[in-house]
Design a protein around this motif. Sequence first.
Motif, PDB file in Angstrom:
ATOM      1  N   ARG A 112       0.813  -1.218   0.000  1.00 29.17           N
ATOM      2  CA  ARG A 112       0.000   0.000   0.000  1.00 29.17           C
ATOM      3  C   ARG A 112       0.844   1.265   0.000  1.00 29.17           C
ATOM      4  O   ARG A 112       0.436   2.300  -0.544  1.00 29.17           O
ATOM      5  CB  ARG A 112      -0.957  -0.008   1.204  1.00 29.17           C
ATOM      6  CG  ARG A 112      -1.887   1.191   1.282  1.00 29.17           C
ATOM      7  CD  ARG A 112      -2.808   1.269   0.065  1.00 29.17           C
ATOM      8  NE  ARG A 112      -3.551   2.519   0.037  1.00 29.17           N
ATOM      9  CZ  ARG A 112      -3.088   3.661  -0.441  1.00 29.17           C
ATOM     10  NH1 ARG A 112      -1.859   3.729  -0.937  1.00 29.17           N
ATOM     11  NH2 ARG A 112      -3.840   4.746  -0.452  1.00 29.17           N
ATOM     12  N   ASP A 113       2.029   1.209   0.558  1.00 22.32           N
ATOM     13  CA  ASP A 113       2.884   2.390   0.600  1.00 22.32           C
ATOM     14  C   ASP A 113       3.419   2.777  -0.772  1.00 22.32           C
ATOM     15  O   ASP A 113       3.995   3.856  -0.931  1.00 22.32           O
ATOM     16  CB  ASP A 113       4.065   2.157   1.552  1.00 22.32           C
ATOM     17  CG  ASP A 113       3.623   2.058   3.009  1.00 22.32           C
ATOM     18  OD1 ASP A 113       2.550   2.631   3.329  1.00 22.32           O
ATOM     19  OD2 ASP A 113       4.327   1.412   3.802  1.00 22.32           O
ATOM     20  N   LYS A 114       3.229   1.888  -1.755  1.00 22.72           N
ATOM     21  CA  LYS A 114       3.743   2.175  -3.089  1.00 22.72           C
ATOM     22  C   LYS A 114       2.629   2.554  -4.073  1.00 22.72           C
ATOM     23  O   LYS A 114       2.835   2.578  -5.287  1.00 22.72           O
ATOM     24  CB  LYS A 114       4.555   0.990  -3.606  1.00 22.72           C
ATOM     25  CG  LYS A 114       5.823   0.772  -2.768  1.00 22.72           C
ATOM     26  CD  LYS A 114       6.760  -0.219  -3.369  1.00 22.72           C
ATOM     27  CE  LYS A 114       8.050  -0.288  -2.518  1.00 22.72           C
ATOM     28  NZ  LYS A 114       9.053  -1.193  -3.099  1.00 22.72           N
ATOM     29  N   LEU A 115       1.458   2.873  -3.519  1.00 23.22           N
ATOM     30  CA  LEU A 115       0.380   3.495  -4.271  1.00 23.22           C
ATOM     31  C   LEU A 115       0.237   4.930  -3.767  1.00 23.22           C
ATOM     32  O   LEU A 115       0.300   5.172  -2.556  1.00 23.22           O
ATOM     33  CB  LEU A 115      -0.947   2.753  -4.077  1.00 23.22           C
ATOM     34  CG  LEU A 115      -1.289   1.670  -5.109  1.00 23.22           C
ATOM     35  CD1 LEU A 115      -0.256   0.555  -5.082  1.00 23.22           C
ATOM     36  CD2 LEU A 115      -2.682   1.127  -4.869  1.00 23.22           C
ATOM     37  N   HIS A 116       0.044   5.860  -4.675  1.00 17.52           N
ATOM     38  CA  HIS A 116       0.124   7.269  -4.298  1.00 17.52           C
ATOM     39  C   HIS A 116      -1.083   8.062  -4.805  1.00 17.52           C
ATOM     40  O   HIS A 116      -1.519   7.892  -5.947  1.00 17.52           O
ATOM     41  CB  HIS A 116       1.404   7.894  -4.861  1.00 17.52           C
ATOM     42  CG  HIS A 116       2.646   7.196  -4.422  1.00 17.52           C
ATOM     43  ND1 HIS A 116       3.267   7.456  -3.218  1.00 17.52           N
ATOM     44  CD2 HIS A 116       3.365   6.206  -5.014  1.00 17.52           C
ATOM     45  CE1 HIS A 116       4.333   6.678  -3.094  1.00 17.52           C
ATOM     46  NE2 HIS A 116       4.413   5.913  -4.176  1.00 17.52           N
ATOM     47  N   TYR A 117      -1.599   8.928  -3.928  1.00 16.97           N
ATOM     48  CA  TYR A 117      -2.571   9.920  -4.366  1.00 16.97           C
ATOM     49  C   TYR A 117      -1.850  10.956  -5.221  1.00 16.97           C
ATOM     50  O   TYR A 117      -0.749  11.387  -4.886  1.00 16.97           O
ATOM     51  CB  TYR A 117      -3.214  10.610  -3.168  1.00 16.97           C
ATOM     52  CG  TYR A 117      -4.032   9.693  -2.289  1.00 16.97           C
ATOM     53  CD1 TYR A 117      -5.148   9.030  -2.794  1.00 16.97           C
ATOM     54  CD2 TYR A 117      -3.703   9.504  -0.953  1.00 16.97           C
ATOM     55  CE1 TYR A 117      -5.905   8.185  -1.994  1.00 16.97           C
ATOM     56  CE2 TYR A 117      -4.452   8.658  -0.138  1.00 16.97           C
ATOM     57  CZ  TYR A 117      -5.555   8.009  -0.661  1.00 16.97           C
ATOM     58  OH  TYR A 117      -6.293   7.180   0.136  1.00 16.97           O
ATOM     59  N   ILE A 118      -2.486  11.353  -6.322  1.00 16.43           N
ATOM     60  CA  ILE A 118      -1.835  12.368  -7.156  1.00 16.43           C
ATOM     61  C   ILE A 118      -2.266  13.774  -6.742  1.00 16.43           C
ATOM     62  O   ILE A 118      -1.552  14.741  -6.991  1.00 16.43           O
ATOM     63  CB  ILE A 118      -2.109  12.139  -8.649  1.00 16.43           C
ATOM     64  CG1 ILE A 118      -3.571  12.416  -9.020  1.00 16.43           C
ATOM     65  CG2 ILE A 118      -1.714  10.723  -9.054  1.00 16.43           C
ATOM     66  CD1 ILE A 118      -3.814  12.471 -10.531  1.00 16.43           C
ATOM     67  N   ASP A 119      -3.461  13.885  -6.130  1.00 13.47           N
ATOM     68  CA  ASP A 119      -3.943  15.162  -5.583  1.00 13.47           C
ATOM     69  C   ASP A 119      -3.781  16.314  -6.563  1.00 13.47           C
ATOM     70  O   ASP A 119      -3.255  17.378  -6.237  1.00 13.47           O
ATOM     71  CB  ASP A 119      -3.212  15.479  -4.271  1.00 13.47           C
ATOM     72  CG  ASP A 119      -3.612  14.534  -3.149  1.00 13.47           C
ATOM     73  OD1 ASP A 119      -4.789  14.129  -3.117  1.00 13.47           O
ATOM     74  OD2 ASP A 119      -2.753  14.183  -2.318  1.00 13.47           O
TER      75      ASP A 119
END
Length: 362
Positions: free
Chosen positions: A184-191
Amino acid sequence: MTDHLHLAVALDGYGWHPEAWRQSTDSEPVTSGGYWSRLAATAERGLLDFVTFDDGLSPQRRRRPGIEPRWLAGRPDAVLVASRVAPTTKHIGLIPVATVTHTEPFHISKAIATLDFVSHGRAGWQVRVSGAPHEAELFGRRDITGVDLFDEASDAVEVARRLWDSWEDDAEIRDAATGRFIDRDKLHYIDFVGEYFSVKGPSITPRPPQGQPVVTALAHQLPVYEFAARSTDLVFITPHDDESVRAIIDQVRQAGGADLKIYADIYVTFSGTVDARSDALVFDGTPAELVDHLTRWQGFGLDGFRLRPAVNQTDLPVIVDDVVPLLQRAGVFRTAYTDGEHLRQRLGLPVAENRYAKVEPT
């Protein structure tokens, strides 16, 4: 520019002449997957860099809402055509048009990422905008009067690029022992928050094999050169003579495209099927004359060429069987593909680093 000449073809309908259907004896309609697969296989036989699949929000290649009864009408979705063609080819790049003006970048992003997966790293995207009121009416969502379409397109491309990076390459771990499929730490919100879009992300599709599929655009004037310079990897231009080649290259560079790949579009017929309405230079000559033309223009600083066959069934085989061998004999075109080569590598584009991945200290 490099000494190696890059060559691609643009595919649309039965060819780039709007009445090419009258000269084609192909029994399959343009809605047939087999039709496009055969064309792509022919282009791949010629070791071409890539094919582009044209598309639009109108049933014909014209800006007016009315239907011209003499012209081919109706078209399949270019991204879906490219995905259909991908498993039937092995090396050639596949670049469909996808219009951003009335389409959410989230959907385009995952569609092009999927194409990159099914083609094993051979995908690209030709960005297009739509300024026609009758095309806006097809969607009925908004009035585009006063909208800076290329400013919006820049945001759409930026959203797509961030979404492609929103999964790190090793986010899928599939650790059966711990029961963890994903890190999960390697999925990112792009915001992303802009004038036209507000997209949180991440994508629902993992990062594509190329990291960033190749983004392209067709440009005829300075505002579009500026868009291409800030948002794309490759721009298609439409010079009509030696002087305009030099002038447009200078304009693209001055617009900020110092590292942008520049390809010239040329409408090609070997049988006199001329379309005087073409926005690109119309070439009507022999394969040897075309080779002379390409190598001369390459010397002005072009990276490559995208040829538009007037009639696919007759002109594409001449490009493959006559033009390419002449280029090979001149020592300016490949004699084989490199196995496993991604499209970015073939075009000499840099490795796409993931903007969200943490850099581990060495």
